[in-house]
Every structure is written in structure tokens, then in C-alpha cells.
Write an enzyme that holds these catalytic residues in place. Structure first.
Site, PDB file in Angstrom:
ATOM      1  N   HIS A 129       0.807  -1.206   0.021  1.00  0.00           N
ATOM      2  CA  HIS A 129      -0.127  -0.002  -0.035  1.00  0.00           C
ATOM      3  C   HIS A 129       1.082   1.170   0.073  1.00  0.00           C
ATOM      4  CE1 HIS A 129      -2.728   3.124   1.569  1.00  0.00           C
ATOM      5  NE2 HIS A 129      -3.697   2.151   1.076  1.00  0.00           N
ATOM      6  N   GLU A 184       0.835   4.233   1.587  1.00  0.00           N
ATOM      7  CA  GLU A 184       1.191   4.838   2.852  1.00  0.00           C
ATOM      8  C   GLU A 184       2.095   3.795   3.415  1.00  0.00           C
ATOM      9  OE1 GLU A 184      -0.735   5.134   6.925  1.00  0.00           O
ATOM     10  OE2 GLU A 184      -2.015   5.517   5.379  1.00  0.00           O
ATOM     11  N   SER A 224      -9.327   0.656  -3.133  1.00  0.00           N
ATOM     12  CA  SER A 224      -9.562   1.457  -1.583  1.00  0.00           C
ATOM     13  C   SER A 224      -9.654   0.240  -0.515  1.00  0.00           C
ATOM     14  CB  SER A 224     -10.698   2.181  -1.406  1.00  0.00           C
ATOM     15  OG  SER A 224     -10.929   2.658  -0.388  1.00  0.00           O
TER      16      SER A 224
END
Length: 288
Positions: free
Chosen positions: A130, A132, A227
Site C-alpha cells: 500500500h 502509505e 480502496s
């Protein structure tokens, strides 16, 4: 008459809102603006911004870029990205979410302040790969350990010190499960410290969305397929209302589901734009 309600608590979190505002302001000046990765995990919003002139690039393309303007999205980036920008004379418009930025600094400080020769496991509860998480792991020169589920906590070395952090959009409930597991298994000769770094704006959506889903006969959860936050929130809807359906765009609404339904709820992820939920309502009302 069917009642259709759009969840007021759904839609962009402030980090995403800020990133999109910065992109729109820059594009309004008529400048060429690149974005490193999808600005938000929602295909419909990315397409809207593409029409305004936003050019999405990957890290390989970024490395070949010179003397350009690049927006960094809310997810954040590892230190190497900033080094590349300096070397290639790239102007950075930094839209990293303040919550993510604080977390990056805490992890970097933890890593930098670890005494030489002492083994400390910096553990991040998050999704491998991911955006982040890549930025967080980058603060430790790739040394941090990523665990995706409470079950993976069993793979840690409990004879060594552990410092636990979390990706900002992960499940608060699962984070505490990991904390309890490590507490039970850590060696008395090792230390364990944990930091609840989950964004409350995201975490608070879980109880709210459960209440919203329970209040309607039928739920359409609008969410981009990439998402991770959306997948978590959708599962919360399903737990309280099995008559919940995940859709990416209004065209995916199955009209046969509307038969005999008196109350419909439309909600979404922190990456779901409000305008897209409004479009779904129009489709249900046959206004499109």
C-alpha cells in the site's frame, strides 16, 4: 415512495480533500501537473481530474522526469522520492496527509534513535505494498516488518524488543487484537511498546456506518476497487445489513434489487467523492 439517504459521514477524509484541492488550484493556473500514483483510490474521481489535465505517473516515470511539477498524494512517500526530486530539479507539491506525516516522523525517530547494536523490531500493521505503508517502511530503510492480520503477529521474534505502529486506515479492533497477542507472547527479557496511530476520522466511521447500514432496507456502498479502507467499511455494512452491495459506479446498480424496498442508503469510503454518491441517487430515481 422510496426513501433514499446519502450518508453524511461518507466521502473524502480531510487529507484527500486537501490533495484534490491543491491539484485543482494548480490545474486552474493552466500548468502541467503530474501526480505520483492515483491521487485517490477511486477511478471515477481520477478520470474527472484527468479531464482537467492531471497526468498520473508511476515511480519509474517519475525517476525519468526533470524540471517538472509533481503532486504527492495524501498517502505520503518514502525519503527516496524527495531525493529523486532534488536530483532532477522537480518541484514537489506535497499533499501528504498531516496524520501520515506525523506517523512517518515518529517511525523515523524510532529507527534513528535505536542504539547501535541493539535489535528492535519496528512493526507496522498495514497492507503490504500500500502506498502509505511503502512510505512508512521507507523511514526505516526497508527494515520495518509489515503484518497484515492479527494472525501474522505470530511470525514476530518475541525474544527481541518490539515497537508496533499502524497504517492510519486500518481496523482499530484488529490493532488491539495484535497488541494483546504480543503482550501474551513477548519474552520477559524484551520490551514492547505500541502506538495507536489509526486516524480517528477513519476509525469513527465504522460505528457510524454500522448505524447507517442498519437503518435501511438496502445499502449501496460506493467504492473504488483499490480502496483498502473501502473494503473494511463495506464489510462493516455487510455485518449489520446483508442486503448491502458494493458498486464502483452508478451504472452497476442492479434495478431488480429495488423491488419492494422502502428505504435505501448510499454510503462510501474515505476515497469516495460525494458527487459520485449523488449520481447513484439520480440513477435510482431514474433522473439519469
Amino acid at each position: 415512495m422510496v426513501n433514499i439517504e446519502i450518508d453524511e459521514g461518507s466521502g473524502f477524509c480531510f487529507g484527500v480533500t486537501t490533495a484534490i484541492r491543491k491539484a485543482e488550484e494548480e490545474l486552474a493556473k493552466g500548468n502541467v501537473l503530474y501526480c505520483l500514483g492515483d491521487i485517490v483510490h477511486n477511478g471515477q474521481e481520477c478520470e474527472r481530474l484527468k479531464k482537467l489535465g492531471l497526468v498520473t505517473i508511476n515511480h519509474d516515470e517519475f525517476a525519468r522526469l526533470h524540471r517538472a511539477k509533481v503532486l504527492l498524494r495524501a498517502h505520503g512517500e518514502p525519503p527516496e522520492t524527495y531525493a529523486t526530486a532534488r536530483a532532477n530539479d522537480i518541484e514537489i507539491i506535497d499533499a501528504t496527509c498531516p496524520v501520515v506525516l506525523r506517523l512517518q516522523k515518529r517511525i523515523k525517530q524510532e529507527y534513528d534513535n535505536t542504539p547501535e547494536g541493539k535489535e528492535v523490531q519496528i512493526v507496522i500493521y498495514g497492507k503490504n505494498g500500500h502506498a502509505e505503508v511503502l512510505g512508512l517502511v521507507g523511514q526505516t530503510h526497508g527494515k520495518a516488518i509489515v503484518i497484515e492480520t492479527p494472525a501474522q503477529a505470530a511470525t514476530l521474534d518475541f525474544s527481541k524488543d518490539i515497537r508496533l505502529y499502524s497504517q492510519t486506515t486500518k481496523s482499530l479492533e484488529e490493532f488491539w487484537q495484535i497488541v494483546e497477542y504480543i503482550k501474551e507472547h513477548i519474552s520477559p527479557d524484551a520490551t514492547f511498546k505500541y502506538y495507536d496511530t489509526i486516524c480517528r476520522q477513519v476509525a469513527n466511521r465504522m460505528p457510524n456506518i454500522r448505524k447507517f447500514a442498519a437503518a435501511h432496507d438496502l445499502i449501496f456502498f460506493v467504492c473504488g476497487l483499490k480502496s483498502s479502507n473501502g473494503k473494511i467499511l463495506y464489510q462493516e455494512c455487510r455485518k449489520v445489513n446483508p442486503n448491502s452491495y458494493l458498486i464502483d459506479q452508478p451504472e452497476e446498480i442492479d434495478r431488480s434489487l429495488l423491488q419492494g424496498v422502502h428505504s435505501i442508503g448510499i454510503c462510501g469510503a474515505t476515497s469516495t467523492p460525494k458527487w459520485l454518491m449523488e449520481e447513484c441517487k439520480k440513477v435510482i430515481l431514474n433522473e439519469k
